[in-house]
Scaffold this motif. Structure first.
Motif, PDB file in Angstrom:
ATOM      1  N   MET A   1       0.841  -1.196   0.000  1.00  0.00           N
ATOM      2  CA  MET A   1       0.000   0.000   0.000  1.00  0.00           C
ATOM      3  C   MET A   1       0.877   1.246   0.000  1.00  0.00           C
ATOM      4  SD  MET A   1      -2.599   1.419   2.931  1.00  0.00           S
ATOM      5  CE  MET A   1      -1.292   2.416   3.620  1.00  0.00           C
ATOM      6  N   SER A   2       0.517   2.235  -0.856  1.00  0.00           N
ATOM      7  CA  SER A   2       1.299   3.462  -0.893  1.00  0.00           C
ATOM      8  C   SER A   2       1.067   4.267   0.372  1.00  0.00           C
ATOM      9  CB  SER A   2       0.911   4.295  -2.117  1.00  0.00           C
ATOM     10  OG  SER A   2      -0.452   4.635  -2.049  1.00  0.00           O
ATOM     11  N   LYS A   3       2.096   5.023   0.757  1.00  0.00           N
ATOM     12  CA  LYS A   3       2.022   5.795   1.988  1.00  0.00           C
ATOM     13  C   LYS A   3       1.063   6.971   1.808  1.00  0.00           C
ATOM     14  CE  LYS A   3       5.102   7.501   5.562  1.00  0.00           C
ATOM     15  NZ  LYS A   3       6.478   7.896   5.864  1.00  0.00           N
ATOM     16  N   ASN A   4       0.323   7.300   2.867  1.00  0.00           N
ATOM     17  CA  ASN A   4      -0.599   8.441   2.856  1.00  0.00           C
ATOM     18  C   ASN A   4      -1.512   8.430   1.621  1.00  0.00           C
ATOM     19  OD1 ASN A   4       0.760   9.144   5.136  1.00  0.00           O
ATOM     20  ND2 ASN A   4       1.928  10.786   4.184  1.00  0.00           N
ATOM     21  N   LYS A   5      -2.312   7.395   1.513  1.00  0.00           N
ATOM     22  CA  LYS A   5      -3.209   7.252   0.371  1.00  0.00           C
ATOM     23  C   LYS A   5      -4.476   8.077   0.597  1.00  0.00           C
ATOM     24  CE  LYS A   5      -5.077   3.623  -2.584  1.00  0.00           C
ATOM     25  NZ  LYS A   5      -5.268   2.179  -2.730  1.00  0.00           N
ATOM     26  N   LYS A   6      -4.775   8.982  -0.373  1.00  0.00           N
ATOM     27  CA  LYS A   6      -5.941   9.863  -0.226  1.00  0.00           C
ATOM     28  C   LYS A   6      -7.174   9.236  -0.865  1.00  0.00           C
ATOM     29  CE  LYS A   6      -3.931  14.362   0.519  1.00  0.00           C
ATOM     30  NZ  LYS A   6      -3.969  15.791   0.200  1.00  0.00           N
ATOM     31  N   HIS A   7      -8.317   9.464  -0.235  1.00  0.00           N
ATOM     32  CA  HIS A   7      -9.594   8.965  -0.737  1.00  0.00           C
ATOM     33  C   HIS A   7     -10.614  10.098  -0.686  1.00  0.00           C
ATOM     34  CE1 HIS A   7      -8.393   4.631  -0.281  1.00  0.00           C
ATOM     35  NE2 HIS A   7      -7.631   5.155   0.673  1.00  0.00           N
ATOM     36  N   THR A   8     -11.630  10.001  -1.534  1.00  0.00           N
ATOM     37  CA  THR A   8     -12.719  10.984  -1.520  1.00  0.00           C
ATOM     38  C   THR A   8     -13.934  10.357  -0.851  1.00  0.00           C
ATOM     39  OG1 THR A   8     -11.920  11.917  -3.587  1.00  0.00           O
ATOM     40  CG2 THR A   8     -14.160  12.478  -2.958  1.00  0.00           C
ATOM     41  N   PHE A   9     -14.575  11.133   0.023  1.00  0.00           N
ATOM     42  CA  PHE A   9     -15.800  10.646   0.659  1.00  0.00           C
ATOM     43  C   PHE A   9     -16.872  10.408  -0.396  1.00  0.00           C
ATOM     44  CE2 PHE A   9     -14.450  12.873   4.704  1.00  0.00           C
ATOM     45  CZ  PHE A   9     -14.405  11.730   5.476  1.00  0.00           C
ATOM     46  N   GLN A  10     -17.673   9.397  -0.181  1.00  0.00           N
ATOM     47  CA  GLN A  10     -18.851   9.157  -1.000  1.00  0.00           C
ATOM     48  C   GLN A  10     -19.778  10.382  -0.888  1.00  0.00           C
ATOM     49  OE1 GLN A  10     -21.322   6.191   0.701  1.00  0.00           O
ATOM     50  NE2 GLN A  10     -22.091   5.410  -1.245  1.00  0.00           N
ATOM     51  N   THR A  11     -20.541  10.664  -1.943  1.00  0.00           N
ATOM     52  CA  THR A  11     -21.429  11.842  -1.967  1.00  0.00           C
ATOM     53  C   THR A  11     -22.344  11.885  -0.753  1.00  0.00           C
ATOM     54  OG1 THR A  11     -21.435  11.699  -4.375  1.00  0.00           O
ATOM     55  CG2 THR A  11     -23.128  13.081  -3.379  1.00  0.00           C
ATOM     56  N   GLU A  12     -22.901  10.717  -0.386  1.00  0.00           N
ATOM     57  CA  GLU A  12     -23.835  10.688   0.747  1.00  0.00           C
ATOM     58  C   GLU A  12     -23.147  11.056   2.057  1.00  0.00           C
ATOM     59  OE1 GLU A  12     -25.599   8.511  -2.515  1.00  0.00           O
ATOM     60  OE2 GLU A  12     -23.666   8.241  -1.533  1.00  0.00           O
ATOM     61  N   ILE A  13     -21.853  10.709   2.180  1.00  0.00           N
ATOM     62  CA  ILE A  13     -21.113  11.069   3.391  1.00  0.00           C
ATOM     63  C   ILE A  13     -20.956  12.584   3.467  1.00  0.00           C
ATOM     64  CG2 ILE A  13     -18.886  10.913   4.586  1.00  0.00           C
ATOM     65  CD1 ILE A  13     -20.338   8.329   4.797  1.00  0.00           C
ATOM     66  N   ASN A  14     -20.675  13.207   2.327  1.00  0.00           N
ATOM     67  CA  ASN A  14     -20.548  14.670   2.316  1.00  0.00           C
ATOM     68  C   ASN A  14     -21.866  15.338   2.715  1.00  0.00           C
ATOM     69  OD1 ASN A  14     -17.822  15.159   1.646  1.00  0.00           O
ATOM     70  ND2 ASN A  14     -18.212  14.572  -0.481  1.00  0.00           N
ATOM     71  N   GLN A  15     -22.983  14.788   2.237  1.00  0.00           N
ATOM     72  CA  GLN A  15     -24.288  15.314   2.646  1.00  0.00           C
ATOM     73  C   GLN A  15     -24.462  15.194   4.155  1.00  0.00           C
ATOM     74  OE1 GLN A  15     -26.496  12.942  -0.675  1.00  0.00           O
ATOM     75  NE2 GLN A  15     -27.980  14.331   0.189  1.00  0.00           N
ATOM     76  N   LEU A  16     -24.093  14.019   4.661  1.00  0.00           N
ATOM     77  CA  LEU A  16     -24.235  13.745   6.085  1.00  0.00           C
ATOM     78  C   LEU A  16     -23.353  14.672   6.916  1.00  0.00           C
ATOM     79  CD1 LEU A  16     -25.557  11.920   8.166  1.00  0.00           C
ATOM     80  CD2 LEU A  16     -23.763  10.259   7.796  1.00  0.00           C
ATOM     81  N   LEU A  17     -22.106  14.853   6.473  1.00  0.00           N
ATOM     82  CA  LEU A  17     -21.180  15.732   7.182  1.00  0.00           C
ATOM     83  C   LEU A  17     -21.689  17.172   7.209  1.00  0.00           C
ATOM     84  CD1 LEU A  17     -17.789  14.298   5.898  1.00  0.00           C
ATOM     85  CD2 LEU A  17     -18.536  14.369   8.275  1.00  0.00           C
ATOM     86  N   ASP A  18     -22.260  17.601   6.087  1.00  0.00           N
ATOM     87  CA  ASP A  18     -22.816  18.957   6.031  1.00  0.00           C
ATOM     88  C   ASP A  18     -23.918  19.124   7.069  1.00  0.00           C
ATOM     89  OD1 ASP A  18     -23.172  21.597   4.646  1.00  0.00           O
ATOM     90  OD2 ASP A  18     -25.173  20.752   4.305  1.00  0.00           O
ATOM     91  N   LEU A  19     -24.777  18.097   7.194  1.00  0.00           N
ATOM     92  CA  LEU A  19     -25.844  18.147   8.195  1.00  0.00           C
ATOM     93  C   LEU A  19     -25.282  18.136   9.607  1.00  0.00           C
ATOM     94  CD1 LEU A  19     -28.333  15.754   6.454  1.00  0.00           C
ATOM     95  CD2 LEU A  19     -28.892  18.057   7.185  1.00  0.00           C
ATOM     96  N   MET A  20     -24.258  17.307   9.819  1.00  0.00           N
ATOM     97  CA  MET A  20     -23.631  17.227  11.132  1.00  0.00           C
ATOM     98  C   MET A  20     -23.086  18.583  11.569  1.00  0.00           C
ATOM     99  SD  MET A  20     -23.815  14.330  12.376  1.00  0.00           S
ATOM    100  CE  MET A  20     -24.564  12.882  11.693  1.00  0.00           C
ATOM    101  N   ILE A  21     -22.373  19.202  10.647  1.00  0.00           N
ATOM    102  CA  ILE A  21     -21.647  20.434  10.989  1.00  0.00           C
ATOM    103  C   ILE A  21     -22.598  21.622  11.136  1.00  0.00           C
ATOM    104  CG2 ILE A  21     -19.899  22.069  10.133  1.00  0.00           C
ATOM    105  CD1 ILE A  21     -18.610  19.511   8.746  1.00  0.00           C
ATOM    106  N   HIS A  22     -23.687  21.632  10.335  1.00  0.00           N
ATOM    107  CA  HIS A  22     -24.528  22.823  10.310  1.00  0.00           C
ATOM    108  C   HIS A  22     -25.898  22.679  10.955  1.00  0.00           C
ATOM    109  CE1 HIS A  22     -21.767  23.403   6.749  1.00  0.00           C
ATOM    110  NE2 HIS A  22     -21.542  24.480   7.474  1.00  0.00           N
ATOM    111  N   SER A  23     -26.322  21.455  11.299  1.00  0.00           N
ATOM    112  CA  SER A  23     -27.708  21.272  11.751  1.00  0.00           C
ATOM    113  C   SER A  23     -27.881  21.020  13.238  1.00  0.00           C
ATOM    114  CB  SER A  23     -28.351  20.101  11.001  1.00  0.00           C
ATOM    115  OG  SER A  23     -28.427  20.376   9.641  1.00  0.00           O
ATOM    116  N   LEU A  24     -26.875  20.464  13.883  1.00  0.00           N
ATOM    117  CA  LEU A  24     -27.111  19.922  15.222  1.00  0.00           C
ATOM    118  C   LEU A  24     -26.473  20.720  16.355  1.00  0.00           C
ATOM    119  CD1 LEU A  24     -26.679  16.157  14.345  1.00  0.00           C
ATOM    120  CD2 LEU A  24     -28.797  17.337  14.817  1.00  0.00           C
TER     121      LEU A  24
END
Length: 622
Positions: free
Chosen positions: A1-24
């Protein structure tokens, strides 16, 4: 495995994170409850494996959750020595949402932050709630029995990074780098209060490590002494194993919130301990709000199975029947083997007995709710439709379920029980009558009701999708037959007043012209004395709801032929019977048929034809 491998969150996770950060913002502290609950699940899983998996039987395992903080660095750490994760599991658990029900839930969110934050409570905010208070989260984890460990890092802004790391023991450590406005969570008193409030009954010890500063001596001799402390914050007792006498309502409510990942309080709970031939404890909760996946085939079971306090599974839909899938809770048996497999569970007599007794207790508690009309209205609005499913899947409790059902009716506002319907039956009425359709307002306007109103009979109006499946199979309630009010056989039993032969003769010409105009669309055209509407469609073919369901399943229903009854006493028909305009009579026959069809199902086959005939008829009358 390459060191420090970057990944992108699934679209639904980004939606969820937005709700977490701004709604609760109103209830940020639940992030700690969620992370502790996840840690408890990880300990549950490893606890089971150390008893059943030969590879892990020699693992030194003293289950615990450790909390620590650093006020200066504004960090808070939650650590467990549970099952841990592999690299693949890190990606699956912290980067994607695999469950399709979750995706559809997120798609259905309204965009109204306040409403959506309440829904998020049902969904279970889980790991991502950490981003409500942290602008960076670091997870270090090592799977039990594995050599490799991994670090997961994210600021919650669309990406995360995974790299290899060194970790001595199995389990997961989550470090939150708190936002400036949330730095108060890096405080002994704040952490202690949250754990006492939300996680008191987590069944594993939760320890808080901190440095206590003391001073000794006076004046110039005064010395600052720092002492490392490791204090247990919870009782670490399984609440379902405790005596009801030792528990308060608040204990149940807070356990439920943590257990079910629900910010609302439960409506009711049922706590039982059984000793005798079988020994087991159960604790069930009836939620106040329906889970978002209640009507999905891939719904998640809300019941956990334990054996002697060892967690076995939370993914067995056989623990309770499907129609009680809204119930959350715990079954803990003293008699099942620890290594019981899913296949064995499905045929296990011990579990079958526990399930049967549990269903009776839950239905008994729902009966208790039903004693309070206001409380039951709230319950029924959330779970009434699901309860009906039990009529075709739980014959043993059929009568109990029937007693719990509520229906709209042709005679009164609100809803009534079958018991009340029976009590209100006039002398001479021998059956309970119902009519099924897709739309309550259409059912209320159904001309068929007029036939029963003439006799003083009440008709139950059923517009839930499940009604078309379950009600025809019910047969009877309390020795009284249940009958479809629109069926030909039922209408014949009704014994309506026959049309006078002289009147029949005067309508012969009109009926013949209607039959010719409508052709194959109807089975017959007959006169009726029991309508106030001009016309109605009657017959016992599939109802409109069943037709719609067949189409949803990709099946084209058979062509429906019903009998059209026309009202011998209606002024429209009186004026038409001596008309000779063939085109006008044909148009009106089709218009009456279409209007009867609209009242029956809310739709017609050919809207253009209907509009053309209507315009033609209006033109002729002007």
């Amino acid at each position: 495995m390459s060191k420090n491998k970057k990944h992108t969150f699934q679209t639904e996770i980004n939606q969820l994170l937005d709700l977490m950060i701004h709604s609760l913002y109103s209830n940020k502290e639940i992030f700690l409850r969620e992370l502790i609950s996840n840690a408890s699940d990880a300990l549950d899983k490893l606890n089971y494996l150390t008893l059943t998996d030969t590879k892990l039987k020699d693992l030194k395992f003293d289950p615990r959750i450790n909390l620590s903080f650093d006020e200066k660095k504004k960090t808070l750490t939650i650590e467990d020595n549970g099952i841990g994760m592999t690299e693949e599991e890190l990606i699956a658990n912290l980067g994607t949402i695999a469950k399709s029900g979750t995706k559809s839930f997120l798609a259905s969110l309204s965009g109204d932050k306040k409403k959506d934050s309440a829904l998020i409570g049902q969904f279970g905010v889980g790991f991502y709630s950490a981003f409500m208070v942290a602008d960076k989260v670091i997870v270090q984890t090592k799977k039990a029995g594995e050599d490799k460990a991994y670090t997961w890092i994210s600021d919650g802004k669309g990406e995360y990074e995974i790299s290899s790391c060194v970790k001595d023991s199995q389990g997961t450590q989550i470090t939150l780098y708190l936002k400036d406005e949330d730095s108060s969570f890096a405080s002994r008193w704040e952490i202690e209060n949250i754990v006492k409030k939300y996680s008191e009954h987590i069944p594993f010890p939760i320890y808080l490590s901190y440095i206590e500063t003391k001073f000794e001596g006076e004046g110039e001799n005064k010395k600052e002494i720092k002492e490392d402390k490791n204090e247990q914050l919870n009782t670490a007792k399984a609440i379902w194993k405790m005596s009801k006498n030792d528990l308060k309502d608040e204990d149940y409510k807070e356990f439920y919130k943590s257990f079910a990942h629900d910010n609302t309080e439960p409506m009711r709970w049922i706590h039982s301990k059984v000793e005798g031939t079988l020994e087991y404890s159960t604790l069930f909760f009836i939620p106040s709000v329906a889970p978002f996946d209640l009507y999905r085939v891939d719904y998640k079971s809300g019941v956990k199975l334990y054996v002697k306090r060892v967690f076995i599974t939370d993914d067995d839909k056989e623990l309770l029947p499907q129609y009680l899938r809204f119930v959350r809770g715990v079954i803990d048996s003293e008699d099942l083997p620890l290594n019981v497999s899913r296949e064995i569970l499905q045929q296990n007599k011990i579990l079958a007995n526990i399930r049967s007794a549990s269903v009776k207790k839950i239905l008994g508690e729902i009966e208790n709710i039903a004693k309070d009309n206001v409380a039951y209205e709230k319950f029924y609005s959330q779970f009434g439709r699901v309860l009906k499913e039990g009529l075709y899947s739980d014959y043993e409790n059929k009568e109990k379920i029937l007693n719990l059902l509520r229906f709209h009716s042709s005679k009164q506002e609100g809803s009534i029980s079958l018991k009340t319907y029976k009590e209100n039956m006039p002398e001479g009425q021998k059956s309970i009558y119902y009519i099924i359709g897709e739309n309550l307002e259409l059912l209320k306007a159904s001309p068929i009701l007029e036939k029963y109103a003439q006799k003083g009979y009440e008709v139950l109006l059923m517009s839930d999708e499940v009604d078309g499946f379950v009600m025809p199979g019910v047969g009877e309630y309390d020795k009284t037959p249940l009958k479809d009010a629109s069926a030909s056989e039922t209408l014949q039993e009704l014994g309506e007043q026959k049309v006078d032969e002289k009147v029949k003769k005067s309508f012969e010409k009109l009926i013949a012209s209607f039959k010719e105009a409508l052709g194959e669309q109807v089975k017959d055209v007959i006169l009726s004395n029991s309508l106030s509407s001009p016309a109605a469609l009657v017959g016992d073919e599939q109802n409109a709801m069943m037709i719609n369901l067949m189409r949803q399943m990709g099946q084209e229903p058979p062509v429906q032929k019903k009998t059209m009854e026309i009202n011998a006493n209606h002024p429209i028909l009186e004026k038409l019977k001596n008309k000779d305009d063939k085109e006008l009579l044909s148009d009106i026959a089709h218009l009456l048929y279409a209007s009867a069809k609209l009242l029956e199902s809310g739709s017609i086959e050919n809207a253009k034809d209907f509009a053309d005939r209507l315009n033609n008829t209006i033109l002729k009358t002007l």
